[in-house]
Design a protein around this motif. Structure first.
Motif, PDB file in Angstrom:
ATOM      1  N   ARG A 254     -12.904  23.603   7.469  1.00  0.00           N
ATOM      2  CA  ARG A 254     -11.798  22.859   8.078  1.00  0.00           C
ATOM      3  C   ARG A 254     -12.123  22.411   9.508  1.00  0.00           C
ATOM      4  O   ARG A 254     -12.962  22.984  10.179  1.00  0.00           O
ATOM      5  CB  ARG A 254     -10.544  23.726   8.084  1.00  0.00           C
ATOM      6  N   VAL A 257      -8.542  22.730  15.299  1.00  0.00           N
ATOM      7  CA  VAL A 257      -7.353  22.166  15.965  1.00  0.00           C
ATOM      8  C   VAL A 257      -7.196  22.778  17.356  1.00  0.00           C
ATOM      9  O   VAL A 257      -6.664  22.163  18.259  1.00  0.00           O
ATOM     10  CB  VAL A 257      -6.020  22.456  15.234  1.00  0.00           C
ATOM     11  N   ARG A 281      -9.001  26.578  12.988  1.00  0.00           N
ATOM     12  CA  ARG A 281      -9.210  25.347  12.210  1.00  0.00           C
ATOM     13  C   ARG A 281      -7.933  24.919  11.493  1.00  0.00           C
ATOM     14  O   ARG A 281      -7.050  25.747  11.219  1.00  0.00           O
ATOM     15  CB  ARG A 281     -10.343  25.583  11.197  1.00  0.00           C
ATOM     16  N   SER A 282      -7.889  23.651  11.203  1.00  0.00           N
ATOM     17  CA  SER A 282      -6.726  23.041  10.561  1.00  0.00           C
ATOM     18  C   SER A 282      -6.368  23.779   9.263  1.00  0.00           C
ATOM     19  O   SER A 282      -7.243  24.093   8.457  1.00  0.00           O
ATOM     20  CB  SER A 282      -7.092  21.591  10.275  1.00  0.00           C
ATOM     21  N   LYS A 317      -5.852  19.824  19.408  1.00  0.00           N
ATOM     22  CA  LYS A 317      -6.011  18.518  18.762  1.00  0.00           C
ATOM     23  C   LYS A 317      -6.832  17.570  19.635  1.00  0.00           C
ATOM     24  O   LYS A 317      -6.490  16.394  19.808  1.00  0.00           O
ATOM     25  CB  LYS A 317      -4.644  17.890  18.503  1.00  0.00           C
ATOM     26  N   HIS A 332       2.540  18.103  19.087  1.00  0.00           N
ATOM     27  CA  HIS A 332       1.545  18.694  18.176  1.00  0.00           C
ATOM     28  C   HIS A 332       1.778  20.182  17.947  1.00  0.00           C
ATOM     29  O   HIS A 332       1.384  20.723  16.926  1.00  0.00           O
ATOM     30  CB  HIS A 332       0.126  18.515  18.761  1.00  0.00           C
ATOM     31  N   GLU A 410       2.186  19.799  13.869  1.00  0.00           N
ATOM     32  CA  GLU A 410       1.034  20.192  13.055  1.00  0.00           C
ATOM     33  C   GLU A 410       0.716  21.679  13.244  1.00  0.00           C
ATOM     34  O   GLU A 410       0.380  22.395  12.309  1.00  0.00           O
ATOM     35  CB  GLU A 410      -0.191  19.354  13.442  1.00  0.00           C
ATOM     36  N   LEU A 411       0.861  22.121  14.482  1.00  0.00           N
ATOM     37  CA  LEU A 411       0.531  23.515  14.801  1.00  0.00           C
ATOM     38  C   LEU A 411       1.832  24.289  15.061  1.00  0.00           C
ATOM     39  O   LEU A 411       2.603  23.924  15.953  1.00  0.00           O
ATOM     40  CB  LEU A 411      -0.349  23.497  16.056  1.00  0.00           C
ATOM     41  N   HIS A 441       0.182  22.310   7.674  1.00  0.00           N
ATOM     42  CA  HIS A 441       0.359  22.833   9.033  1.00  0.00           C
ATOM     43  C   HIS A 441      -0.608  23.994   9.286  1.00  0.00           C
ATOM     44  O   HIS A 441      -0.996  24.701   8.363  1.00  0.00           O
ATOM     45  CB  HIS A 441       1.786  23.343   9.229  1.00  0.00           C
ATOM     46  N   THR A 442      -0.930  24.166  10.553  1.00  0.00           N
ATOM     47  CA  THR A 442      -1.731  25.325  10.955  1.00  0.00           C
ATOM     48  C   THR A 442      -0.754  26.333  11.553  1.00  0.00           C
ATOM     49  O   THR A 442       0.085  25.964  12.377  1.00  0.00           O
ATOM     50  CB  THR A 442      -2.760  24.910  12.022  1.00  0.00           C
TER      51      THR A 442
END
Ligand code: ATP
Ligand code: ATP
Length: 498
Positions: A254, A257, A281-282, A317, A332, A410-411, A441-442
């Protein structure tokens, strides 16, 4: 010692009672455990027994409550009752109001007629018991979550009252600290103190408990012996049901991030983070463990720009957090604070979720849909118009999560997301996180709850003294596996979850 007869209670602003027809006698020297799901009425019952409902909060009270065979209303307010009863609240932070830890403890001891020597003896004793001697001169608001709980506990223990009420008082403590509290309480019980422990997770204290009261929707559902409770809870919904998942040590394919290099964070002369490197990682779901004060919260505050590196580099990111404004970073990264109350300030639950959405430009029906979806996901549907401060602690915790997931960053970072939630609710929260992980999502979560680590985390990081000392992604899984094995053994014995 305490007797409740047909006690019902409704908060001033509420329509429904939070306690219904409670009949309960707590004997002198008894150690009573009170448990139940979030919003079952546990805190309300604790406040009733401490006399706080009658003397401070008001609302509609029916039935009777007597303390030492005297109607609680006859006491000269909390001032008189506090000579008999000490209480640690579920939000330690709200209890700490003085400028140093030492003053916090001394404040309760003053005006009690103790000699200077006795005051000093008690101060030293509780500092040692709670292992907070090194924090003596510190301002309480600068302490880590677990350190605050230790101070609140020490300030209450110093009073040496005949009744002690602990409301979720160990929820943010690490395993070692919980063990320490266990042995302190065992000793107090031997000294005939009356102790009431209110917690969503009472497993740690079953061994010294006399009875377990199970609350449900404001009513007593059952009163059991600890042995019966432990036996039944194996099968009931208070026990985690999740299946064990495969443990994977590496997610190398991956994209990164989060990339942290040589990060040092200083508070004065103290290095809370010490030359730390980390890559996430993502799509990873990572648990961050570590003893109280090891730097977990400090680390995650770097990921949405709440803290900027003293030295070193943090990139999220691909954005260097030292050079990127917070309002860009929050698009993010969503951070659920350790104490949900630090992020709730609107007048209604729905306005609370709307606030963050509006800040990132989501309004109108799009915001309405996101609010409805996120409240449903955290099981708060129907509470849209409620004043957030009138929610129970577990409900406030879930609202804080809703505020973040509504924005779909995302995070997603959660600082102790299952504090105030029982095993079933914690499991539900983690199922939600895994669903979000599957959507791409992470997820990063700080936790002391080894059960959810065992059930859900793919990658586990352990911190100590501002450093990462173990990371399963580097193949350093041994001690985690040991810890997890230990959890499995305890679960098999029906014992404590770390
Ligand atoms: N504003 C501050 N000023 C001074 N020291 C601080 C401040 N914030 C945190 N610290 C100290 O930094 C260390 C790390 O704190 P942090 O909150 O990151 O710990 P933690 O691992 O999250 O602990 P816990 O498990 O108790 O929540 C602690 O010793 C804490 O007392
Ligand atoms: N100040 C208040 N005003 C109005 N309603 C309240 C207030 N405090 C709590 N409530 C409501 O009373 C009910 C019981 O809350 P309580 O805090 O006693 O639950 P709890 O079992 O301790 O929950 P948790 O485990 O989540 O802390 C909840 O529905 C909550 O929303």
């Amino acid at each position: 010692m305490i007797e409740l007869r047909n006690l019902s209670y409704t908060y001033g602003t509420a329509e429904e009672p939070s306690l219904k027809n409670i009949n309960l006698k707590v004997k002198k020297g008894e150690l009573l455990l009170v448990t139940g799901h979030s919003a079952a009425g546990k805190t309300t019952l604790a406040l009733a027994m401490a006399g706080i409902l009658h003397h401070e909060i008001g609302g509609k009270i029916e039935g009777n409550l007597s303390f030492k065979n005297r109607d609680i209303k006859e006491f000269d307010g909390i001032k008189e009752l506090s000579r008999h009863t000490g209480m640690v609240f579920d939000d330690a932070e709200s209890q700490l109001i003085f400028t140093t830890v030492e003053e916090e403890i001394l404040s309760g001891l003053e005006n009690r007629g103790y000699s200077g020597k006795e005051i000093q003896r008690r101060l030293n004793e509780v500092m040692e018991l709670c292992e907070i001697g090194h924090l003596k001169e510190r301002a309480p608001h600068t302490l880590s979550g677990g350190q605050k709980q230790k101070v609140a506990l020490a300030a209450t223990l110093a009073l040496d009252t005949e009744v002690l009420i602990l409301d979720e008082a160990t929820a943010e403590l690490d395993t070692e600290a919980v063990r320490k509290v266990f042995s302190v309480l065992k000793r107090l019980k031997e000294a005939e103190k009356t102790i009431i422990i209110v917690d969503h997770n009472i497993e740690d204290f079953l061994e010294i408990g006399d009875r377990v009261v199970l609350l449900e929707k404001g009513e007593i559902k059952a009163i059991k012996s600890p042995a019966d409770f432990a036996a039944v809870s194996e099968d009931t919904d208070l026990t985690s049901k999740s299946s064990k998942k495969e443990y994977s040590c590496s997610q190398k394919e991956r994209q990164p991030v989060i990339s942290i290099k040589n990060l040092t964070q200083r508070y004065g002369e103290f290095n809370a983070l010490d030359n730390l490197d980390l890559e996430i990682r993502s799509g990873e779901l990572v648990a961050i463990l570590g003893e109280n004060g090891s730097g977990k919260t400090t680390l995650v505050k770097h990921l949405n720009g709440l803290l900027r590196p003293y030295s070193g580099n943090v990139s999220v990111k691909g954005l260097n957090t030292s050079l990127t404004p917070v309002n860009e970073l929050v698009k993010h990264t969503g951070l659920v604070f350790q104490n949900p109350d630090n992020m709730l300030f609107e007048d209604t639950v729905e306005a609370e979720v709307a606030f963050g959405l509006n800040n990132i430009g989501i309004t109108g029906s799009e915001a309405g849909d996101a609010i409805a979806r996120s409240l449903e996901l955290v099981n708060l549907k129907g509470k849209e118009k409620v004043f957030p401060r009138h929610l129970s602690r577990g409900e406030r915790q879930r609202l804080a999560v809703a505020c973040v997931i509504a924005m779909r960053p995302e995070l997603i970072i959660l600082d102790e997301p299952t504090t105030g939630l029982d095993a079933e609710e914690s499991d539900r929260m983690m199922q939600l996180m895994k669903r979000l992980q599957l959507e791409g999502h992470t997820i990063l979560m700080v936790t002391h709850n080894m059960q959810i680590v065992k059930d859900h985390a793919e990658r586990v990081i352990r911190m100590a003294s501002g450093k990462i000392v173990e990371d399963s992604a580097n193949g350093a899984c041994n001690s985690f596996k040991r810890n997890i094995k230990c959890v499995e053994e305890k679960c098999a014995e029906g014992g404590a979850i770390v």
